[in-house]
Design a protein around this motif. Sequence first.
Motif, short mmCIF file in Angstrom:
data_model
loop_
_atom_site.label_atom_id
_atom_site.label_comp_id
_atom_site.label_asym_id
_atom_site.label_seq_id
_atom_site.Cartn_x
_atom_site.Cartn_y
_atom_site.Cartn_z
N ASP A 451 -43.92 17.04 -13.80
CA ASP A 451 -43.08 18.07 -14.39
C ASP A 451 -41.60 17.87 -14.07
N LYS A 452 -41.29 17.16 -12.99
CA LYS A 452 -39.91 17.00 -12.56
C LYS A 452 -39.27 15.71 -13.07
N THR A 453 -39.98 14.97 -13.87
CA THR A 453 -39.44 13.73 -14.45
C THR A 453 -39.70 13.71 -15.95
N MET A 465 -37.34 8.93 -16.21
CA MET A 465 -36.03 9.45 -15.86
C MET A 465 -36.18 10.72 -15.03
N SER A 466 -35.27 10.88 -14.09
CA SER A 466 -35.25 12.07 -13.24
C SER A 466 -33.82 12.61 -13.22
N THR A 472 -29.91 12.33 -4.46
CA THR A 472 -31.02 12.03 -3.54
C THR A 472 -32.32 12.67 -4.02
N ILE A 473 -32.22 13.93 -4.48
CA ILE A 473 -33.43 14.61 -4.98
C ILE A 473 -33.93 13.94 -6.25
N ALA A 474 -33.00 13.55 -7.14
CA ALA A 474 -33.41 12.87 -8.38
C ALA A 474 -34.16 11.57 -8.06
N GLN A 479 -39.22 8.38 -7.32
CA GLN A 479 -40.09 7.57 -6.46
C GLN A 479 -41.49 8.16 -6.36
N LYS A 480 -41.58 9.48 -6.32
CA LYS A 480 -42.90 10.13 -6.25
C LYS A 480 -43.71 9.83 -7.51
N HIS A 481 -43.06 9.88 -8.67
CA HIS A 481 -43.77 9.59 -9.92
C HIS A 481 -44.22 8.12 -9.97
N ILE A 482 -43.36 7.22 -9.50
CA ILE A 482 -43.74 5.80 -9.51
C ILE A 482 -44.94 5.57 -8.59
#
Length: 485
Positions: A451-453, A465-466, A472-474, A479-482
């Motif tokens: 949901d955040k990307t 994309m983020s 830093t948060i983006a 990285q979490k999605h990858i």
Amino acid sequence: MSSDHTPVILNIYKQAMFPKPLPNIYNKHTNWDQYREFIRSNIDLNISLKTNNEIEAGVEKFNSIVHMAATVSTPKNRKSKTKQKEYSRNIIAKDIERRKLRGEWHKTRYPSDKSQLNRATKELKDMIKEHENRCVQSHLCQLTSQKDTNHSLWRATKNLKQPKDHIPPLRKLDRSWARTDVEKTTAFAVHLEKVCTPLPCSDPDNDDDIANYLQSPNQVCPPLKAVSPKEISREVKCLSPNKVPGYDLLDSVLLSNLPRSGIIYLVTLFNSSIRLSHYPGQWKIAQVVMILKPGKQLEEVSSYRPISLPPLVGKFFEKVILNRMQSHLNAILPGHQFGFRQRHGTIEQVHRLTDTIGYTLENKKYCSAVFLDISQAFDRVWHDGLLFKIKKQLPHSFYFLLKSYLNKRCYEVKLNNTTSDLFEIRSGVPQGSILGPILYLIFTADISVDDKTFIATYADDTAIMSVNANPTIASAHLQKHIDEI
């Protein structure tokens, strides 16, 4: 080597190597009325197609009848008259002068006579080149959109002499050299066999669960819709005349000139294959042609891109299956997948990306992005995993037919007039086919989303994309999605 020169490898033969002409079972003198009449007289529409072996025999009979009809209706030993090039009087006079100078040099062997001959030869070549360029320019200037000829610039210039690509000796897997066409085709085939090998198992327990599910009974569901002659006739009319045939030599010209009895015979074959959930083996043999990738080393087999040419009749049957799958694909494929889908294209996907980037710039935020490209994506698809997802998401009437479609597929590599032995494809979806890209989309439809990307996919190309006010948060969201992918 002590020298800084690049070594050169030469193949020298004692006898002249004359390439054999490519097989062509028809030409411009073929009598297509006789072709259709021969098929009407010899094709049997009451053929029994109750078993898999009878379907295979029916496919072989159809191929032989079409080949025989084209051979009978094509006249033999009819030599076409080659149009002689017409040159100006100046070129003819210069050629006569050069011949005289050559005769004088053969008699005297004086260096001065040799110089005069070389000078006349160069002048003659320049005059011929200028004449041919002038003829081409004159032809291009006369082209109009209303003229009923090759009015396209591409059609007019594609017949000009082009340098022929030559494949030099290749390095085999054992680093020895493959010099002859037979050795080269075998080297390419062995390389592709290694590429189309399943990846090693990483979770045996998961594999056992998938195997057990594939062996479980199927659900009761309606059979697939029968094929009609109108459907096949419509697909035949949509054939491009420049389609390259497969190993069976049945191209778009032969298929587009089929009589109605030939269309009905194909319809009977397709309906019997659907009823028995059997995809004929002859339609699962692809002929592969290797094309050099730009900027790659000529002697490495991995530097060549395989172009797969499956039989056109098999592609008809694939289109029939795809037409019956279309109503189920919208519920399976994610909305971010734009590859090989109707009313979806690269331009629309790029608009989604640029819209996100524009929103980020307007709101003065940071946009982190990652672009992923899967290596050998179509060649590494795991068959059992794909069949598992097909059985989970599609009606079970598709399962056995698609299983037969993927099972025991073969390919042969062709170079000039030489073909390799048949090699089995143990992983991947068929390249150059109709169903191959769609099956890949089904296999990768469950890619992780967040949901955040923002994610955008086109076949095996993925963009993530983020967007956030804090860089830093983006990057952390990205990285979490990858990691999930």
